[in-house]
Design an enzyme around this catalytic site. Structure first.
Site, PDB file in Angstrom:
ATOM      1  N   ASP A 328       0.781  -1.318  -0.135  1.00 59.19           N
ATOM      2  CA  ASP A 328       0.067  -0.064   0.001  1.00 59.19           C
ATOM      3  C   ASP A 328       0.912   0.936   0.035  1.00 59.19           C
ATOM      4  O   ASP A 328       2.020   1.122   0.268  1.00 59.19           O
ATOM      5  CB  ASP A 328      -0.889   0.058   1.481  1.00 59.19           C
ATOM      6  CG  ASP A 328      -1.598   0.887   1.373  1.00 59.19           C
ATOM      7  OD1 ASP A 328      -2.379   1.554   0.408  1.00 59.19           O
ATOM      8  OD2 ASP A 328      -1.878   1.722   2.515  1.00 59.19           O
ATOM      9  N   ASP A 518      -0.578  -0.469   6.251  1.00 53.28           N
ATOM     10  CA  ASP A 518      -0.527   0.158   7.494  1.00 53.28           C
ATOM     11  C   ASP A 518      -1.927   0.129   8.377  1.00 53.28           C
ATOM     12  O   ASP A 518      -2.084   0.457   9.529  1.00 53.28           O
ATOM     13  CB  ASP A 518      -0.182   1.716   7.201  1.00 53.28           C
ATOM     14  CG  ASP A 518      -1.587   2.365   6.721  1.00 53.28           C
ATOM     15  OD1 ASP A 518      -2.483   1.965   6.233  1.00 53.28           O
ATOM     16  OD2 ASP A 518      -1.424   3.516   6.796  1.00 53.28           O
ATOM     17  N   ASP A 522      -7.203  -1.190   4.982  1.00 54.41           N
ATOM     18  CA  ASP A 522      -6.729  -2.033   4.064  1.00 54.41           C
ATOM     19  C   ASP A 522      -6.703  -3.369   4.594  1.00 54.41           C
ATOM     20  O   ASP A 522      -6.523  -4.587   4.243  1.00 54.41           O
ATOM     21  CB  ASP A 522      -5.386  -1.967   3.600  1.00 54.41           C
ATOM     22  CG  ASP A 522      -4.495  -1.444   4.414  1.00 54.41           C
ATOM     23  OD1 ASP A 522      -4.550  -1.757   5.659  1.00 54.41           O
ATOM     24  OD2 ASP A 522      -3.255  -0.733   4.100  1.00 54.41           O
TER      25      ASP A 522
END
Ligand code: ADP
Ligand code: MG
Length: 625
Positions: A328, A518, A522
């Site tokens: 990401d 993180d 997500d």
């Protein structure tokens, strides 16, 4: 780290030393004085019983319960058999070495437990809480959320919280493996399990002890041994078959050949019984059963010392096979701390544009929102905010002073049909629209983490085939970051659901895929990937929960280190499997042929165990960077 023997272990050690010296002495005397027969037998029985009485006792108990494949029972049979065939010194030695192996194993397990407990020496034993103006020393789990605690220099921080008074430096190395202390001032977060070094601080707790970072980590490490790796399960199954097979082999070896060769000769019988006893001695799979969990335990412990938490041996296995790493962007490869660079209003003043955006974002915890709020250096009146709706991957819809505003990226502007336009500046552009009426945009920029480039380089160097970045940010920004870092593939302007779809596509062409995020929006991708790695877990609950591997600090370079640790652990595991099985197979063959005697059998059992354990202890060691 020093390991002290327990009382039981000390007692065993003394028995071994006494029996060992007696055995040597008796061997010498019987040879010099040419003592044979019953007296020799009786003499050797003395050290045999001293060192093995508990084995014999348990063996007796187990046979009553029908546990014929118990290793102590097998040892008892093997040694009694050796006495019966006249191999007195061998019989005593087998028992002696068996106990040496057991002692060694118990010390090794104890030592590695202790060293992990030491690594994880983060459990605070008390907290000083301030109640009614009084300082009270209590156990950390008696402190509730929102109370004020006092932490003196040199003390562990017992609960997560925010500093409300004082400033200090904090050593986070127990959690992150990072030895550099960090400065903390009023308003900063502190994490339980870290060490307060220099100043006296007052902290308002933000969670109870059971929910604090330190408790979660300890729980995670303690439970990690429950998730078994495939090899571990295989070995357990294998062990269940191995012992009975070898024992049946022993029985056949003792009985069948003499029947065919010379049924009436005791000499012939005793020769084959002797060979069968070799089988019994190597029938114990303990070298594998003990050393493999120990290797995983060591690997997980060693990694946690680096601030890498691996939730189970199964993940260790997947980590070692990773060939595709998907990142990401925001918060993972970049700091996730945007700075407002410019404000370009279309119709309104700079201040008004920022003011509206700040109020609209005032409840959002997205890094974009934080940057805008930080840029606003006045008071934000949250009462002006009406209904708010976060549109993941796009922005936010908010009622401010009774009017509907949209704050977000170009996609959001398209969706609502605003008469927006692009900005010529490099960066992430946050547009603001009042209904469909365009008000202008704010240019924000995020910094690439200082070790992101190395992180990608390291992954390539250890043979990871593909590195990919997924982001909801716009193409120009994504491409720039991708180019600086040298990523193989970049996919931008994705909604959270698109990220899952991309990962699914990548899964088709990759062996083992890791997703690194993180933990902010997500979680679905983290669970979808073969292995989910979350970083920056210091204080973030989502990351600790949904990931399989947690990197305590914000450093993507720890990924390569995690993979290397996993590979080393797997290598050690396979070394032990091949070595132990190889030696045992060889001794079985040589034993059946009458080439390997009792002495080699002892090596096949105890020697292999000791070597395998020593080898597995290597997993605990730190890798060099
Ligand atoms: P990433 O994939 O980089 O983690 P996100 O999916 O969280 O990014 O967001 C993608 C984009 O959506 C951001 O770059 C931003 O333009 C926009 N966005 C998301 N949330 C907000 C918000 N709260 N306010 C304004 N814009 C937002
Ligand atoms: Mg994100």
């Amino acid at each position: 780290m020093k390991y002290r023997l327990t009382r039981k272990q000390k007692k065993m050690l003394i028995r071994i030393i006494v029996a060992g010296s007696l055995c040597g002495l008796i061997a010498l005397i019987t040879r010099l004085l040419e003592i044979e027969g019953i007296i020799k037998l009786l003499l050797f029985l003395i050290p045999y019983v001293i060192v093995g009485y508990d084995v014999l006792r348990t063996a007796g108990k187990n046979i009553i319960h029908g546990q014929v494949f118990d290793e102590r029972f097998l040892m008892a049979i093997a040694t009694i058999g050796a006495f019966a065939t006249g191999e007195y010194p061998e019989a005593t030695a087998v028992m002696l070495f068996y106990q040496v192996g057991e002692l060694f194993q118990s010390i090794a397990v104890g030592r590695s437990r202790k060293s992990i407990a030491g690594l994880m020496d983060i459990r605070p034993d008390h907290a000083v809480v301030i109640r009614d103006g009084q300082e009270l020393e209590v156990s950390p789990d008696e402190v509730s959320k929102g109370e004020i605690i006092l932490i003196r220099p040199g003390e562990k921080i017992p609960l997560d919280g925010v500093i409300i008074e004082g400033n200090t430096t904090i050593n986070t190395s127990a959690l992150t493996g990072e030895s550099m202390p960090c400065d903390s001032v009023e308003g900063d977060k502190v994490i339980s399990g870290t060490l307060n070094l220099t100043g006296l601080i007052k902290v308002r707790t933000e969670s109870e002890f059971a929910q604090s970072t330190v408790s979660r980590i300890l729980e995670l490490v303690e439970n990690s041994s429950e998730k078994k790796a495939k090899v571990e399960n295989f070995i357990t199954k294998f062990a269940r078959w191995y012992t009975p097979c070898v024992v049946i082999g022993a029985v056949l070896l003792a009985v069948v050949p003499p029947l065919f060769i010379d049924i009436s000769s005791w000499e012939e019988w005793s020769k084959w019984i002797g060979r069968a006893l070799v089988f019994l001695v190597v029938s114990c799979p303990c070298a594998l059963v003990v050393s493999i969990p120990l290797s995983f335990f060591g690997g997980i412990g060693g990694a946690s010392r680096e601030g890498i938490l691996i939730k189970g041996a199964n993940y260790m296995e997947s980590l070692s096979k990773i060939d595709t790493v998907v990142f990401d962007k925001t918060g993972t490869l970049t700091k996730g701390k945007f700075i407002v660079d410019d404000i370009h209003p279309s119709q309104v003043s700079v201040d008004l544009l920022l003011d509206i955006a700040s109020v609209a974002e005032s409840y959002s915890s997205h890094p974009v929102a934080e940057s805008i709020i930080n840029a606003h250096n006045g008071h934000i009146d949250k009462n002006r905010l009406g209904k708010v709706e976060e549109i993941a991957g796009r922005g936010i819809k908010a009622e401010v002073d009774g009017e509907v505003y949209y704050v977000g990226n170009g996609k959001l502007m398209e969706d609502i049909g605003s008469d927006w336009h692009e900005c010529h500046l490099q960066g992430t552009i946050i547009h603001i629209s009042k209904g469909a009426e365009y008000l202008g945009h704010i240019v924000i920029n995020d910094e690439i983490k200082s070790d992101s480039k190395d992180a990608i380089g390291d992954l390539k160097a250890i043979g990871v085939k593909k590195t990919v970045m997924l982001t909801g940010d716009k193409k120009a920004v994504a491409d720039h970051v991708g180019e600086v870092l040298g990523l193989d593939e970049i996919h931008s302007e994705l909604l959270p659901a698109d990220k899952v779809a991309r990962v699914e596509e990548l899964l088709k062409t990759s062996g083992t895929l890791a997703f690194v995020g993180d933990g902010i929006n997500d979680a679905p991708v983290l669970t979808r990937a073969d292995i989910g790695i979350a970083m920056g877990a210091m204080g973030s609950d989502a990351a600790i929960e949904s990931a399989d591997v947690v990197l305590m600090d914000d450093k993507p370079s720890k990924i390569a280190l995690a993979i290397r640790t996993a590979r080393r652990t797997m290598r050690i595991v396979w070394e032990n499997i091949i070595f132990a099985l190889g030696v045992k197979a060889l001794i079985l063959i040589l034993g059946a042929l009458g080439i390997a005697g009792m002495w080699l059998a002892v090596f096949g059992d105890v020697g292999v165990l000791v070597i395998a354990i020593l080898n597995s202890m290597r997993a605990l060691r730190r890798l060099d960077r």
